[in-house]
Design a protein around this motif. Structure first.
Motif, PDB file in Angstrom:
ATOM      1  N   SER A  89      25.292  43.014  41.470  1.00 12.70           N
ATOM      2  CA  SER A  89      26.671  43.110  40.993  1.00 12.70           C
ATOM      3  C   SER A  89      26.758  43.407  39.498  1.00 12.70           C
ATOM      4  O   SER A  89      27.858  43.581  38.968  1.00 12.70           O
ATOM      5  N   TYR A  90      25.606  43.450  38.823  1.00 12.00           N
ATOM      6  CA  TYR A  90      25.613  43.759  37.388  1.00 12.00           C
ATOM      7  C   TYR A  90      26.167  45.161  37.173  1.00 12.00           C
ATOM      8  O   TYR A  90      25.756  46.122  37.816  1.00 12.00           O
ATOM      9  N   ASP A  91      27.119  45.278  36.243  1.00 11.71           N
ATOM     10  CA  ASP A  91      27.747  46.552  35.914  1.00 11.71           C
ATOM     11  C   ASP A  91      27.472  46.884  34.451  1.00 11.71           C
ATOM     12  O   ASP A  91      28.053  46.261  33.557  1.00 11.71           O
TER      13      ASP A  91
ATOM     14  N   ALA B 108      28.517  49.135  32.661  1.00 11.87           N
ATOM     15  CA  ALA B 108      29.712  49.587  31.949  1.00 11.87           C
ATOM     16  C   ALA B 108      30.532  48.400  31.435  1.00 11.87           C
ATOM     17  O   ALA B 108      31.315  48.538  30.499  1.00 11.87           O
ATOM     18  N   ALA B 109      30.332  47.240  32.038  1.00 12.15           N
ATOM     19  CA  ALA B 109      31.124  46.061  31.664  1.00 12.15           C
ATOM     20  C   ALA B 109      30.485  45.252  30.546  1.00 12.15           C
ATOM     21  O   ALA B 109      31.191  44.679  29.715  1.00 12.15           O
TER      22      ALA B 109
ATOM     23  N   TRP C  76      25.629  39.694  30.072  1.00 14.34           N
ATOM     24  CA  TRP C  76      25.938  39.308  31.448  1.00 14.34           C
ATOM     25  C   TRP C  76      25.200  38.020  31.820  1.00 14.34           C
ATOM     26  O   TRP C  76      25.794  37.080  32.331  1.00 14.34           O
TER      27      TRP C  76
END
Length: 113
Positions: A75-77, A79-80, A86
């Motif tokens: 689920s690591y993004d 872009a976020a 994170w």
């Protein structure tokens, strides 16, 4: 430090290795997970220690953090957030949960007296 570890440490500063490792962890690569742990555990332990001020509790929070990272690496993004941001967020939330639980338990003990 051998050449490979030096290369990884240099890449860590440029933030190229951690996203790759998280991708591998998402695919269940235990070796990548061990490498990720080796590169990030000191920083994440420091985050937990800063919040909890108790090494045992911080180590508990860190263990739970890596379980969550293993389960949710997919689920690591990128872009976020950066990978370390994170992961630090995960440990921070876990440490705060531990603090709240201890405060709640302490408040319950005081009211029973």
């Amino acid at each position: 430090m051998n050449a490979t570890a030096q290369e990884i440490a240099g890449q860590l500063g440029r933030n190229t290795v951690l996203p790759e490792l998280l991708g591998e962890v998402a695919r269940g690569n235990k070796s990548a997970f061990a490498t990720l742990y080796g590169l990030t555990n000191r920083k994440l332990l420091g985050v937990a220690l800063k919040i909890l001020r108790d090494r045992g509790l911080a180590e508990d929070a860190l263990q739970e953090t890596y379980v969550k990272i293993w389960r949710s690496a997919g689920s690591y993004d990128p872009a976020a957030a950066s990978p370390i941001t994170w992961m630090a967020t995960i440990v921070r939330h876990g440490a705060i949960d531990i603090l709240r639980k201890r405060q709640f338990e302490a408040a319950g003990t005081r009211t029973k007296c």
